[in-house]
Design a protein around this motif. Structure first.
Motif, PDB file in Angstrom:
ATOM      1  N   GLY A  21       0.725  -1.220  -0.038  1.00  9.32           N
ATOM      2  CA  GLY A  21      -0.084   0.026  -0.070  1.00  9.32           C
ATOM      3  C   GLY A  21       0.827   1.298  -0.157  1.00  9.32           C
ATOM      4  O   GLY A  21       0.384   2.412   0.305  1.00  9.32           O
ATOM      5  N   PHE A  22       1.899   1.230  -0.251  1.00  9.43           N
ATOM      6  CA  PHE A  22       3.124   2.339  -0.283  1.00  9.43           C
ATOM      7  C   PHE A  22       3.663   2.424  -1.725  1.00  9.43           C
ATOM      8  O   PHE A  22       3.783   1.367  -2.209  1.00  9.43           O
ATOM      9  N   PRO A  23       4.226   3.533  -2.177  1.00  8.74           N
ATOM     10  CA  PRO A  23       4.998   3.760  -3.584  1.00  8.74           C
ATOM     11  C   PRO A  23       6.113   2.952  -3.510  1.00  8.74           C
ATOM     12  O   PRO A  23       6.740   2.659  -2.579  1.00  8.74           O
ATOM     13  N   PRO A  24       6.682   3.022  -4.675  1.00  9.41           N
ATOM     14  CA  PRO A  24       8.127   2.384  -4.787  1.00  9.41           C
ATOM     15  C   PRO A  24       9.073   2.997  -4.069  1.00  9.41           C
ATOM     16  O   PRO A  24       9.008   4.253  -3.936  1.00  9.41           O
ATOM     17  N   GLY A  25      10.187   2.399  -3.584  1.00  6.21           N
ATOM     18  CA  GLY A  25      11.000   3.032  -2.765  1.00  6.21           C
ATOM     19  C   GLY A  25      10.896   3.216  -1.180  1.00  6.21           C
ATOM     20  O   GLY A  25      11.734   3.345  -0.376  1.00  6.21           O
ATOM     21  N   ALA A  26       9.537   3.176  -0.862  1.00  6.96           N
ATOM     22  CA  ALA A  26       9.267   3.132   0.577  1.00  6.96           C
ATOM     23  C   ALA A  26       9.675   1.963   1.268  1.00  6.96           C
ATOM     24  O   ALA A  26      10.147   0.848   0.716  1.00  6.96           O
ATOM     25  N   ALA A  27       9.702   1.874   2.732  1.00  5.95           N
ATOM     26  CA  ALA A  27      10.289   0.826   3.340  1.00  5.95           C
ATOM     27  C   ALA A  27       9.359  -0.486   3.086  1.00  5.95           C
ATOM     28  O   ALA A  27      10.033  -1.593   3.227  1.00  5.95           O
ATOM     29  N   ALA A  28       8.187  -0.309   3.011  1.00  6.32           N
ATOM     30  CA  ALA A  28       7.226  -1.357   2.951  1.00  6.32           C
ATOM     31  C   ALA A  28       7.687  -2.053   1.431  1.00  6.32           C
ATOM     32  O   ALA A  28       7.513  -3.384   1.489  1.00  6.32           O
ATOM     33  N   ASP A  29       7.652  -1.080   0.722  1.00  2.68           N
ATOM     34  CA  ASP A  29       8.119  -1.465  -1.059  1.00  2.68           C
ATOM     35  C   ASP A  29       9.413  -2.391  -0.844  1.00  2.68           C
ATOM     36  O   ASP A  29       9.470  -3.497  -1.448  1.00  2.68           O
ATOM     37  N   LEU A  30      10.432  -1.900  -0.255  1.00  2.00           N
ATOM     38  CA  LEU A  30      11.875  -2.584  -0.206  1.00  2.00           C
ATOM     39  C   LEU A  30      11.640  -3.859   0.572  1.00  2.00           C
ATOM     40  O   LEU A  30      12.250  -4.761  -0.005  1.00  2.00           O
ATOM     41  N   GLN A 272      19.337  -0.841   4.281  1.00  2.00           N
ATOM     42  CA  GLN A 272      18.237   0.011   4.215  1.00  2.00           C
ATOM     43  C   GLN A 272      17.765   0.403   5.580  1.00  2.00           C
ATOM     44  O   GLN A 272      16.813   1.358   5.746  1.00  2.00           O
ATOM     45  N   GLY A 273      18.456   0.254   6.614  1.00  2.00           N
ATOM     46  CA  GLY A 273      18.004   0.655   8.131  1.00  2.00           C
ATOM     47  C   GLY A 273      16.591   0.018   8.734  1.00  2.00           C
ATOM     48  O   GLY A 273      16.371   0.413   9.681  1.00  2.00           O
ATOM     49  N   MET A 274      16.657  -1.309   8.009  1.00  2.00           N
ATOM     50  CA  MET A 274      15.556  -2.029   8.863  1.00  2.00           C
ATOM     51  C   MET A 274      16.193  -3.348   9.351  1.00  2.00           C
ATOM     52  O   MET A 274      17.425  -3.645   9.114  1.00  2.00           O
ATOM     53  N   ASP A 275      15.593  -4.044  10.229  1.00  2.00           N
ATOM     54  CA  ASP A 275      15.902  -5.229  11.173  1.00  2.00           C
ATOM     55  C   ASP A 275      14.879  -6.307  10.538  1.00  2.00           C
ATOM     56  O   ASP A 275      13.718  -5.888  10.246  1.00  2.00           O
ATOM     57  N   VAL A 276      15.320  -7.530  10.397  1.00  2.00           N
ATOM     58  CA  VAL A 276      14.620  -8.495  10.168  1.00  2.00           C
ATOM     59  C   VAL A 276      13.711  -8.904  11.330  1.00  2.00           C
ATOM     60  O   VAL A 276      14.222  -8.954  12.431  1.00  2.00           O
ATOM     61  N   LEU A 277      12.450  -9.207  10.942  1.00  2.00           N
ATOM     62  CA  LEU A 277      11.592  -9.583  12.355  1.00  2.00           C
ATOM     63  C   LEU A 277      10.917 -11.005  12.073  1.00  2.00           C
ATOM     64  O   LEU A 277      10.143 -10.943  10.968  1.00  2.00           O
ATOM     65  N   SER A 278      11.259 -11.961  12.769  1.00  2.00           N
ATOM     66  CA  SER A 278      10.553 -13.428  12.268  1.00  2.00           C
ATOM     67  C   SER A 278       9.525 -13.489  13.467  1.00  2.00           C
ATOM     68  O   SER A 278       9.682 -13.471  14.691  1.00  2.00           O
ATOM     69  N   SER A 279       8.435 -14.302  12.777  1.00  2.00           N
ATOM     70  CA  SER A 279       7.370 -14.899  13.624  1.00  2.00           C
ATOM     71  C   SER A 279       6.462 -15.637  13.053  1.00  2.00           C
ATOM     72  O   SER A 279       6.542 -15.943  11.710  1.00  2.00           O
ATOM     73  N   ASP A 280       5.691 -16.640  13.540  1.00  2.00           N
ATOM     74  CA  ASP A 280       4.864 -17.565  13.093  1.00  2.00           C
ATOM     75  C   ASP A 280       3.467 -17.031  13.023  1.00  2.00           C
ATOM     76  O   ASP A 280       3.321 -15.934  13.651  1.00  2.00           O
ATOM     77  N   PRO A 281       2.545 -17.603  12.439  1.00  2.00           N
ATOM     78  CA  PRO A 281       1.211 -17.110  12.497  1.00  2.00           C
ATOM     79  C   PRO A 281       0.476 -16.539  13.881  1.00  2.00           C
ATOM     80  O   PRO A 281      -0.104 -15.599  13.966  1.00  2.00           O
ATOM     81  N   VAL A 282       0.664 -17.808  14.737  1.00  2.00           N
ATOM     82  CA  VAL A 282       0.248 -17.177  16.220  1.00  2.00           C
ATOM     83  C   VAL A 282       0.817 -15.998  16.786  1.00  2.00           C
ATOM     84  O   VAL A 282       0.278 -15.212  17.512  1.00  2.00           O
ATOM     85  N   GLN A 283       2.037 -15.941  16.695  1.00  2.00           N
ATOM     86  CA  GLN A 283       2.739 -14.889  17.065  1.00  2.00           C
ATOM     87  C   GLN A 283       2.620 -13.733  16.505  1.00  2.00           C
ATOM     88  O   GLN A 283       2.516 -12.477  17.014  1.00  2.00           O
ATOM     89  N   PHE A 284       2.295 -13.469  15.173  1.00  2.00           N
ATOM     90  CA  PHE A 284       2.163 -12.462  14.438  1.00  2.00           C
ATOM     91  C   PHE A 284       0.774 -11.785  14.892  1.00  2.00           C
ATOM     92  O   PHE A 284       0.348 -10.710  15.048  1.00  2.00           O
ATOM     93  N   ALA A 285      -0.089 -12.763  15.172  1.00  2.00           N
ATOM     94  CA  ALA A 285      -1.682 -12.422  15.429  1.00  2.00           C
ATOM     95  C   ALA A 285      -1.577 -11.776  16.729  1.00  2.00           C
ATOM     96  O   ALA A 285      -2.287 -10.725  16.973  1.00  2.00           O
ATOM     97  N   ALA A 286      -0.652 -12.308  17.594  1.00  2.00           N
ATOM     98  CA  ALA A 286      -0.676 -11.666  18.980  1.00  2.00           C
ATOM     99  C   ALA A 286       0.095 -10.372  18.979  1.00  2.00           C
ATOM    100  O   ALA A 286      -0.437  -9.494  19.737  1.00  2.00           O
ATOM    101  N   LEU A 287       0.866 -10.167  18.031  1.00  2.00           N
ATOM    102  CA  LEU A 287       1.732  -8.888  17.762  1.00  2.00           C
ATOM    103  C   LEU A 287       0.445  -7.756  17.547  1.00  2.00           C
ATOM    104  O   LEU A 287       0.384  -6.716  17.959  1.00  2.00           O
ATOM    105  N   ILE A 288      -0.307  -8.300  16.374  1.00  2.00           N
ATOM    106  CA  ILE A 288      -1.383  -7.299  16.056  1.00  2.00           C
ATOM    107  C   ILE A 288      -2.192  -7.015  17.051  1.00  2.00           C
ATOM    108  O   ILE A 288      -2.686  -5.888  17.233  1.00  2.00           O
ATOM    109  N   GLN A 289      -2.407  -8.022  17.975  1.00  2.00           N
ATOM    110  CA  GLN A 289      -3.668  -7.733  18.847  1.00  2.00           C
ATOM    111  C   GLN A 289      -3.113  -6.588  19.925  1.00  2.00           C
ATOM    112  O   GLN A 289      -3.835  -5.656  20.453  1.00  2.00           O
ATOM    113  N   ARG A 290      -1.703  -7.008  20.340  1.00  2.00           N
ATOM    114  CA  ARG A 290      -1.129  -5.835  21.186  1.00  2.00           C
ATOM    115  C   ARG A 290      -1.060  -4.697  20.718  1.00  2.00           C
ATOM    116  O   ARG A 290      -1.176  -3.579  21.381  1.00  2.00           O
TER     117      ARG A 290
END
Length: 307
Positions: A21-30, A272-290
């Motif tokens: 949902g962001f233009p080319p070059g944005a952190a999401a796109d990268l 690019q100034g970003m860190d890798v963040l790993s999680s499984d579906p349950v952990q990701f859903a919990a992150l979204i809720q938090r």
């Protein structure tokens, strides 16, 4: 039923679309373009990244939410979807209701930076400075309702200080005014802050995440600096339309986990100034809720008139 079972056995049999949902070059796109080839290799099918910018990425979210839950249309969700949804009285889609979490990919830490004229070199000194100058400390952000905006609100709330918010169209414009002294502080994306930090034009006090960033390992977190629980990194992760078969979600999660475990991806993200963040579906859903619980309280303070 036999046809459905056969379709699940051969999935994926054609390219997968990943909407950003962001233009080319944005952190999401990268993030999407760095991770997609690695995930594709493990699935045996191409993942096509498609940019659909607009409305804080909610336009792309709506497209994916309405797509068939067949595993061929994915969305790169981010913290912006949480804050954007909370800031809207009637959001078109709900990140928790309309999507199935797959896995996180990266996080973009914000760096708390201040103008050198303040003479502060720690979070504690900044809090004391702000408390002594109520409504006289201005902080820039990338716009109303964005994570940098709400980071400042959360900081003020936890610190017991009054800060004045100044929104900008983007981080570059906000940083320009910080360097010139028109605003005194901001939570800047690490990629935006780093050049100014290295040039000595701003003073970095802390990183906004739950842990220190590989970009500046010697920089403490805001939480370590006295504001416990402060964590406002901008995360990015994969989600699919709700009711996507769990077998597809599991395969996507496994492929994503293998991608985020790649040393090559970590190195390229760090560039690019970003860190890798790993999680499984349950952990990701919990992150979204938090995230919803945390930002809902901050949004309420804005509604009650707190600046």
């Amino acid at each position: 039923m036999p046809a459905i079972a056969q379709a699940q056995e051969i999935w994926p049999s054609r390219p997968i679309r990943l909407l950003v949902g962001f233009p080319p070059g944005a952190a999401a796109d990268l993030t999407a373009r760095l991770a997609a080839p690695l995930i594709s290799d493990r699935l045996g099918q191409t993942i096509i990244v498609e940019n659909r910018p607009g409305a804080g990425s909610s336009l792309a979210a709506e497209v994916v939410a309405r797509a068939a839950p067949d595993g061929y249309t994915l969305f790169l969700a981010s913290a912006a979807n949480v804050t954007g949804q909370l800031m809207q009285p009637s959001p078109g889609v709900d990140l928790r209701r309309d999507f199935a979490a797959i896995a996180t990919l990266t996080e973009l830490p914000n760096i708390l930076v201040v103008h050198p004229s303040l003479g502060v070199h720690s979070v504690a000194e900044l809090i004391a400075y702000a408390k002594a100058r109520s409504d006289q400390v201005f902080y820039g952000s990338t716009g109303i309702g964005t994570v940098p905006h709400l980071s400042g609100q959360l900081f003020a709330q936890l610190a017991g200080a009054n800060l004045v918010h100044v929104p900008y169209p983007g981080s570059a414009q906000a940083m320009t005014d910080l360097v010139s002294g028109r605003v005194q502080m901001m939570f800047a994306p690490a990629s935006t802050a780093r050049p100014q930090m290295e040039a000595g034009k701003v003073v970095a006090l802390a990183t906004s995440g739950a842990h220190r960033t590989e970009l500046a390992p010697g920089l403490p977190t805001v939480a370590e600096s006295g504001l416990g629980g402060f964590d406002t990194s901008i995360w990015f992760g994969l989600v699919a339309p709700v009711r996507t078969p769990s077998s597809f979600i599991d395969r996507l999660a496994a492929a994503t986990a293998a991608a985020t475990d790649s040393a090559g991806l970590r190195a390229r993200c760090q560039d690019q100034g970003m860190d890798v963040l790993s999680s499984d579906p349950v952990q990701f859903a919990a992150l979204i809720q938090r995230e919803f619980e945390k930002w809902a309280e901050v949004v309420r303070t804005i509604g009650s008139g707190t600046r």
